[in-house]
Design an enzyme around this catalytic site. Structure first.
Site, mmCIF file in Angstrom:
data_model
loop_
_atom_site.group_PDB
_atom_site.id
_atom_site.type_symbol
_atom_site.label_atom_id
_atom_site.label_comp_id
_atom_site.label_asym_id
_atom_site.label_seq_id
_atom_site.Cartn_x
_atom_site.Cartn_y
_atom_site.Cartn_z
ATOM 1 N N LEU A 98 -3.283 90.075 -58.366
ATOM 2 C CA LEU A 98 -3.053 90.931 -59.327
ATOM 3 C C LEU A 98 -2.120 91.760 -58.322
ATOM 4 O O LEU A 98 -2.691 92.452 -57.138
ATOM 5 C CB LEU A 98 -4.337 91.285 -59.709
ATOM 6 C CG LEU A 98 -4.726 90.203 -60.523
ATOM 7 C CD1 LEU A 98 -6.147 91.192 -61.896
ATOM 8 C CD2 LEU A 98 -3.941 89.959 -61.929
ATOM 9 N N HIS A 114 -16.795 85.303 -56.098
ATOM 10 C CA HIS A 114 -15.703 84.654 -54.768
ATOM 11 C C HIS A 114 -16.840 83.731 -54.201
ATOM 12 O O HIS A 114 -18.344 84.011 -54.232
ATOM 13 C CB HIS A 114 -15.378 85.204 -54.055
ATOM 14 C CG HIS A 114 -14.554 85.237 -52.521
ATOM 15 N ND1 HIS A 114 -13.580 84.846 -52.549
ATOM 16 C CD2 HIS A 114 -14.585 85.110 -51.517
ATOM 17 C CE1 HIS A 114 -13.264 84.019 -51.870
ATOM 18 N NE2 HIS A 114 -14.225 84.172 -50.564
ATOM 19 N N GLU A 179 -23.003 80.149 -59.485
ATOM 20 C CA GLU A 179 -22.302 80.666 -60.053
ATOM 21 C C GLU A 179 -22.043 81.227 -61.186
ATOM 22 O O GLU A 179 -22.564 82.017 -61.943
ATOM 23 C CB GLU A 179 -21.023 80.602 -59.310
ATOM 24 C CG GLU A 179 -19.953 80.612 -58.179
ATOM 25 C CD GLU A 179 -18.519 80.470 -58.261
ATOM 26 O OE1 GLU A 179 -18.015 80.470 -58.560
ATOM 27 O OE2 GLU A 179 -18.270 79.275 -56.352
#
Ligand code: GAR
Length: 194
Positions: A98, A114, A179
């Site tokens: 971004l 991540h 995650e």
């Protein structure tokens, strides 16, 4: 339920490029009784991203942007975010960077997952690099997004032991499992501060 009527949920947009297992997992958590958030939008840079299937399945608005021109793409994304009254952006396997301008507009309201123990192994191929360096642990990190790649303030992290028999893909599978525990936890933490 008494007390829950009229409680406004935080509107989340999930940005993804691939399989979307984190997206699916966040949807699952958003449907829990006590969830403080709702996923209102999915953004992808790939029209064929497998994860977009969950947007169809759970009737979540979705927008694909082609990224041929970053400025236009981000402008289109911002329009969608506004239209859907998005409060927080969760990057979940979104493989585009971004721009600073975009990040400024959503300052403090973009988080990312991540697959490494940041600040180690920013960028790609994290698991293979950790194995090559004989690290004892790999892991995952949820962090705020700032203008530098994978460098924003860490919200939560989880270690995963690297086994002697590990390949990058075996390790990736075990990290991905973590995650799916870490991301909802980190989001909950952020929402409790709003
Ligand atoms: C996840 O392992 C996520 O941590 C990683 O991509 C995978 C997406 O999986 N993100 C990055 O590498 C970002 N730099 P998913 O599409 O199944 O959620």
């Amino acid at each position: 339920m008494p007390g829950s009527i009229g409680v406004k949920k935080i509107n989340i947009a999930v940005f993804l490029s691939g399989t979307g297992s984190n997206f699916k997992n966040l949807i699952k958590h958003s449907k829990k009784k006590k969830s403080k958030f709702k996923i209102s939008l999915a953004i992808s840079d790939k029209s064929k991203a497998r994860g977009l299937h969950y947007a169809y399945k759970y009737k979540i608005n979705k927008k694909t942007v082609n990224y041929l021109n970053i400025k236009n793409s981000e402008k289109n994304i911002l329009t969608e975010l506004k239209k859907n009254k998005i409060d927080i952006i969760c990057l979940a396997g979104f493989m585009k960077i971004l721009s600073n301008n975009f990040i400024k507009k959503f300052k403090g309201k973009i988080i990312n997952i991540h697959p490494s123990l940041l600040p180690k192994y920013k960028g790609l191929n994290t698991h293979q690099r950790a194995i090559n360096n004989n690290e004892k642990f790999a892991g995952c990190t949820v962090h705020h997004v700032n203008s530098k790649l994978d460098s924003g303030k860490i919200i939560l992290q989880k270690k995963v032991k690297i086994l002697k028999t590990d390949t990058s893909s075996k390790l990736a599978k075990r990290v991905l499992k973590q995650e799916h525990i870490l991301y909802p936890k980190a989001l909950k933490k952020i929402l409790s501060t709003l």
